[in-house]
Design an enzyme around this catalytic site. Structure first.
Site, mmCIF file in Angstrom:
data_model
loop_
_atom_site.group_PDB
_atom_site.id
_atom_site.type_symbol
_atom_site.label_atom_id
_atom_site.label_comp_id
_atom_site.label_asym_id
_atom_site.label_seq_id
_atom_site.Cartn_x
_atom_site.Cartn_y
_atom_site.Cartn_z
ATOM 1 N N LYS A 181 -50.102 -3.488 -47.696
ATOM 2 C CA LYS A 181 -51.177 -3.993 -48.540
ATOM 3 C C LYS A 181 -50.587 -4.949 -49.567
ATOM 4 C CE LYS A 181 -54.771 -2.570 -51.766
ATOM 5 N NZ LYS A 181 -55.585 -1.459 -52.288
ATOM 6 N N LYS A 235 -53.550 -5.405 -44.739
ATOM 7 C CA LYS A 235 -54.604 -5.883 -45.632
ATOM 8 C C LYS A 235 -54.051 -6.924 -46.578
ATOM 9 C CE LYS A 235 -57.453 -4.182 -49.355
ATOM 10 N NZ LYS A 235 -57.695 -3.127 -50.303
HETATM 11 C C1 PBG Z 1 -57.986 -0.008 -54.101
HETATM 12 C C2 PBG Z 1 -58.640 -0.929 -53.124
HETATM 13 C C3 PBG Z 1 -58.855 -2.289 -53.279
HETATM 14 C C4 PBG Z 1 -59.511 -2.727 -52.122
HETATM 15 C C5 PBG Z 1 -59.677 -1.624 -51.307
HETATM 16 N N1 PBG Z 1 -59.110 -0.515 -51.933
HETATM 17 C C6 PBG Z 1 -58.615 -3.173 -54.440
HETATM 18 C C7 PBG Z 1 -57.265 -3.416 -54.929
HETATM 19 O O1 PBG Z 1 -56.259 -2.996 -54.380
HETATM 20 O O2 PBG Z 1 -57.199 -4.044 -55.973
HETATM 21 C C8 PBG Z 1 -59.941 -4.134 -51.868
HETATM 22 C C9 PBG Z 1 -60.878 -4.327 -50.722
HETATM 23 C C10 PBG Z 1 -61.543 -5.668 -50.675
HETATM 24 O O3 PBG Z 1 -61.187 -6.622 -51.399
HETATM 25 O O4 PBG Z 1 -62.457 -5.802 -49.869
HETATM 26 N N2 PBG Z 1 -58.686 1.204 -54.206
#
Ligand code: PBG
Length: 310
Positions: A181, A235
């Site tokens: 991520k 991601k």
């Molecule tokens: C954190 C989380 C995020 C997203 C999913 N889970 C935000 C981040 O890491 O700041 C982002 C998903 C998206 O942008 O569609 N709980």
């Protein structure tokens, strides 16, 4: 003929629908930067789930927006927290007709907006955060979740959650690890969706990955698999197709990709201006993510795309 020789398929069965449930509302609240997506109250969640089941979407993933946020993100592990209520409600309503996943993190529940517990100096404390994740996993398991999806990028989170689940009589609950991520600028609309602003103009670069690095993702993925992940995720998706491909070659467990909020919003915005055919671009991107090697895709297009594809 094209159908016969197609190397890649995209069907409703490849899609996972992200849904936002918010405490303290009694009608859906549209999310401005995610046109077509809303924060749902529990009653409107029912209708949404029914539609997804009817369209053959095999899974959904729940995100919660609590009424009250605090330093430790209490709502994440409260048995009556909004996500726990939503899990129970979906489960009671449709049984096993759809896989119920839940995002497992603290950022939606903390007043400082970080994914973990914060020390007095403002830095995130990895190890004490793991105890909070373990508690959240138990709460989600007791509510009836099929899959927990830790997204906080703390080191050791998959092992901590696996231990907690196994020790808590929930060994059948699976883990979808947000393994690779990135600290991406594409999460902006999501933060509106879950009412998150990171304290003091902070960011997540201390725990999410640097876009300059690809090999690092393979280290993260292998660590999560070794800790007990049943599925892994890359991601965002379209900006990281190379990572999806490398991950596909690295592991044989199910691989998912998250087509994130900014990726969705860009397509919607350009389409609203008449600059692109939004539906066609959406399908092209989803096919590209599959072609790169993802088995399943988390996407805000899930419901619509399932309609186009069936
Ligand atoms: C954190 C989380 C995020 C997203 C999913 N889970 C935000 C981040 O890491 O700041 C982002 C998903 C998206 O942008 O569609 N709980």
């Amino acid at each position: 003929m094209r159908r016969l020789v197609a190397e890649t398929t995209l069907t409703p069965a490849d899609l996972i629908a992200p849904l936002f449930v918010r405490e303290g509302i009694d009608a859906p609240v549209p999310i401005t930067s995610l046109p077509g997506v809303a924060q749902l109250d529990l009653a409107s969640l029912d209708a949404e789930v029914d539609e997804l089941v009817a369209l053959g979407v095999p899974a959904l993933i729940l995100f919660g927006i609590p009424e009250h946020k605090d330093a430790v993100g209490s709502g994440a592990s409260d048995p009556d927290g909004i996500v726990q209520l939503a899990i129970r409600r979906v489960r009671d309503r449709v049984g096993d007709a759809i896989v119920v996943m839940a995002d497992l993190c603290l950022d939606e529940y903390t007043d400082h907006g970080h994914c973990g517990l914060v020390r007095p100096d403002g830095t995130v404390d990895n190890d004490s955060t793991l105890e909070r994740y373990a508690a959240a996993a138990i709460a989600q398991a007791e509510a009836g979740v099929d899959v927990v999806a830790p997204s906080g990028m703390m080191d050791g989170q998959v092992a901590a959650i696996r231990d907690a689940l196994d020790g808590g009589g929930a060994s059948e609950v699976a883990i979808l690890a947000y393994a690779a991520k990135y600290a991406s600028a594409l999460y902006g609309p999501f933060r509106e969706a879950v009412d998150v602003a990171i304290a003091d103009g902070g960011d997540r670069r201390a725990y999410q990955q640097d876009p300059h690095n690809a090999r690092e993702s393979m280290v993260e993925i292998l660590a999560d698999v070794a800790e007990g992940a049943d599925m892994v995720m890359v991601k965002p998706a379209v900006t990281y197709l190379d990572i999806i491909r490398q991950a596909r070659e690295l592991v044989d467990i199910p691989l998912t990709a998250y087509h994130v909020s900014g990726e969705y919003a860009m397509i919607r915005a350009a389409a609203a201006n008449g600059w692109i055919d939004g539906d066609a671009v959406a399908l092209e991107q989803l096919v590209a993510i599959r072609r790169a090697g993802a088995d399943a895709i988390l996407t805000y297009f899930a419901k619509e795309a399932a309609g186009w594809l069936s």
